[in-house]
Write an enzyme that holds these catalytic residues in place. Structure first.
Site, PDB file in Angstrom:
ATOM      1  N   TRP A  42      48.859  45.309  43.176  1.00 40.77           N
ATOM      2  CA  TRP A  42      48.290  43.737  43.282  1.00 40.77           C
ATOM      3  C   TRP A  42      49.494  43.111  42.859  1.00 40.77           C
ATOM      4  CZ3 TRP A  42      47.570  39.593  39.841  1.00 40.77           C
ATOM      5  CH2 TRP A  42      47.085  38.337  40.334  1.00 40.77           C
TER       6      TRP A  42
ATOM      7  N   SER B 216      47.459  51.769  41.936  1.00 47.79           N
ATOM      8  CA  SER B 216      46.926  50.204  41.758  1.00 47.79           C
ATOM      9  C   SER B 216      46.278  49.946  43.246  1.00 47.79           C
ATOM     10  CB  SER B 216      47.103  49.375  40.691  1.00 47.79           C
ATOM     11  OG  SER B 216      45.852  48.585  39.953  1.00 47.79           O
ATOM     12  N   LEU B 217      46.039  48.438  42.921  1.00 48.89           N
ATOM     13  CA  LEU B 217      45.548  48.315  45.022  1.00 48.89           C
ATOM     14  C   LEU B 217      46.257  49.398  45.242  1.00 48.89           C
ATOM     15  CD1 LEU B 217      44.640  45.948  46.883  1.00 48.89           C
ATOM     16  CD2 LEU B 217      46.822  44.908  46.219  1.00 48.89           C
TER      17      LEU B 217
ATOM     18  N   PHE C 276      47.523  39.462  33.968  1.00 52.98           N
ATOM     19  CA  PHE C 276      47.026  40.631  34.792  1.00 52.98           C
ATOM     20  C   PHE C 276      48.552  41.975  34.285  1.00 52.98           C
ATOM     21  CE2 PHE C 276      46.368  43.278  38.362  1.00 52.98           C
ATOM     22  CZ  PHE C 276      45.214  43.224  38.727  1.00 52.98           C
ATOM     23  N   LEU C 277      49.298  41.187  34.202  1.00 50.31           N
ATOM     24  CA  LEU C 277      50.528  42.533  34.194  1.00 50.31           C
ATOM     25  C   LEU C 277      50.391  42.924  32.583  1.00 50.31           C
ATOM     26  CD1 LEU C 277      54.010  40.873  35.933  1.00 50.31           C
ATOM     27  CD2 LEU C 277      52.086  42.483  36.537  1.00 50.31           C
ATOM     28  N   ALA C 278      50.238  41.860  31.955  1.00 56.63           N
ATOM     29  CA  ALA C 278      50.143  41.990  29.904  1.00 56.63           C
ATOM     30  C   ALA C 278      48.671  43.274  29.500  1.00 56.63           C
ATOM     31  CB  ALA C 278      50.084  40.872  29.452  1.00 56.63           C
ATOM     32  N   LEU C 279      47.740  43.202  30.424  1.00 49.54           N
ATOM     33  CA  LEU C 279      46.777  43.992  30.571  1.00 49.54           C
ATOM     34  C   LEU C 279      47.531  44.820  30.995  1.00 49.54           C
ATOM     35  CD1 LEU C 279      43.433  41.848  32.437  1.00 49.54           C
ATOM     36  CD2 LEU C 279      44.224  43.013  29.734  1.00 49.54           C
ATOM     37  N   GLN C 280      48.145  45.266  31.999  1.00 51.42           N
ATOM     38  CA  GLN C 280      48.512  46.769  32.729  1.00 51.42           C
ATOM     39  C   GLN C 280      49.260  47.992  31.489  1.00 51.42           C
ATOM     40  OE1 GLN C 280      49.768  46.718  36.732  1.00 51.42           O
ATOM     41  NE2 GLN C 280      48.883  45.043  37.130  1.00 51.42           N
TER      42      GLN C 280
ATOM     43  N   ASP D 249      44.575  53.283  29.717  1.00 55.06           N
ATOM     44  CA  ASP D 249      44.224  51.799  31.098  1.00 55.06           C
ATOM     45  C   ASP D 249      43.351  51.289  30.692  1.00 55.06           C
ATOM     46  OD1 ASP D 249      44.195  50.348  33.633  1.00 55.06           O
ATOM     47  OD2 ASP D 249      44.448  52.285  34.476  1.00 55.06           O
TER      48      ASP D 249
ATOM     49  N   HIS E 283      48.637  51.598  32.298  1.00 58.41           N
ATOM     50  CA  HIS E 283      47.824  51.442  34.026  1.00 58.41           C
ATOM     51  C   HIS E 283      49.567  51.642  34.588  1.00 58.41           C
ATOM     52  CE1 HIS E 283      45.411  49.759  37.455  1.00 58.41           C
ATOM     53  NE2 HIS E 283      46.465  49.018  37.822  1.00 58.41           N
TER      54      HIS E 283
END
Length: 256
Positions: free
Chosen positions: A22, A82-83, A143-147, A207, A235
């Protein structure tokens, strides 16, 4: 009908199609594309509405899979991150004759937390959707930092992902929203019990989006599939552990 951006490289006797996650685009694979194209005929794809594949609105998972299939080789190993793992899985379900093997990377058949099923809390996904309309560049960056959170190379991995996003124009808000809707609503746990091609599932122990608790649950639900957890990855294991990641795919190639 619009075509999506598609690049093929390498001369291998097995085709390998890579589908990104995503908010991103095919540039995310640049850390491994040289190595993989020495073993496979490699296909890099920008999913509809992402990267260079402009002119698409929000699509359902089924429509996204059909658009991607239109330009695909007759037979290939399909790898989705992922997506992208949901898109590859959908293709394996609807066109199994085109899929030599299915590989999902840091992906879940059901990203959303449900009863007795670990995942992303629905209100977190809804929050991302809400924030997209306020400040979508910042939302994508969050969202990217979470990954990459938690890995030894988290900072540089997050930088690599951010560079990928910023390399090309941002997707339209409705496309990003449509992708989050797929992550929120889709549940392929039962349908994927019926796939018969080789099926490899790769995970990161750290993850934060696909909890490792799902791995033994899916081992039980899909006994014909194989799983592997990268011990120090989050992730994006292909960014943090590129050599090990490519090795797994070369081993899989011997089986198709």
């Amino acid at each position: 009908m619009n075509n999506i951006w598609w690049q093929s490289k390498g001369q291998g006797n097995v085709h390998l199609v890579l589908l990104h996650g995503w908010g991103l685009n095919a540039e995310v694979w640049r850390c491994i594309d040289e190595e993989l194209s020495s073993h496979f005929t490699l296909h890099l794809v920008d999913l509809p509405g992402f990267g260079r594949s402009r002119g698409f609105g929000a699509l359902s998972l089924a429509d996204m899979a059909e658009v991607v299939l239109r330009q695909a080789p007759d037979k290939a190993i399909w790898l989705g991150w992922s997506l992208g793992g949901l898109v590859a899985s959908q293709i394996a379900l609807t066109h199994p004759e085109r899929v030599q093997a299915l590989v999902t990377v840091a992906s879940s058949p059901c990203f959303s937390a449900r009863d007795e099923w670990p995942g992303i809390k629905p209100d977190v996904l809804a929050g991302f959707q809400q924030q997209l309309s306020d400040d979508f560049q910042r939302t994508v960056e969050r969202f990217l930092a979470l990954q990459t959170m938690g890995t030894e190379t988290a900072r540089q991995d997050a930088r690599a992902l951010k560079k990928t996003v910023l390399a090309l124009p941002m997707p339209e808000v409705d496309v990003l929203n449509g992708g989050l809707e797929i992550l929120k609503m889709v549940d392929l746990r039962q349908p994927l019990q019926n796939v018969s091609m080789p099926f490899l599932r790769l995970y990161g122990y750290l993850d934060g989006l696909v909890p490792r608790k799902v791995v033994p649950m899916l081992d039980k639900l899909w006994p014909h599939s194989e799983s592997y957890i990268f011990a120090k990855a989050a992730h994006a294991p292909f960014i943090s552990h590129p050599a090990e990641f490519c090795r797994m795919l070369v081993v899989l190639k011997q089986r198709v």
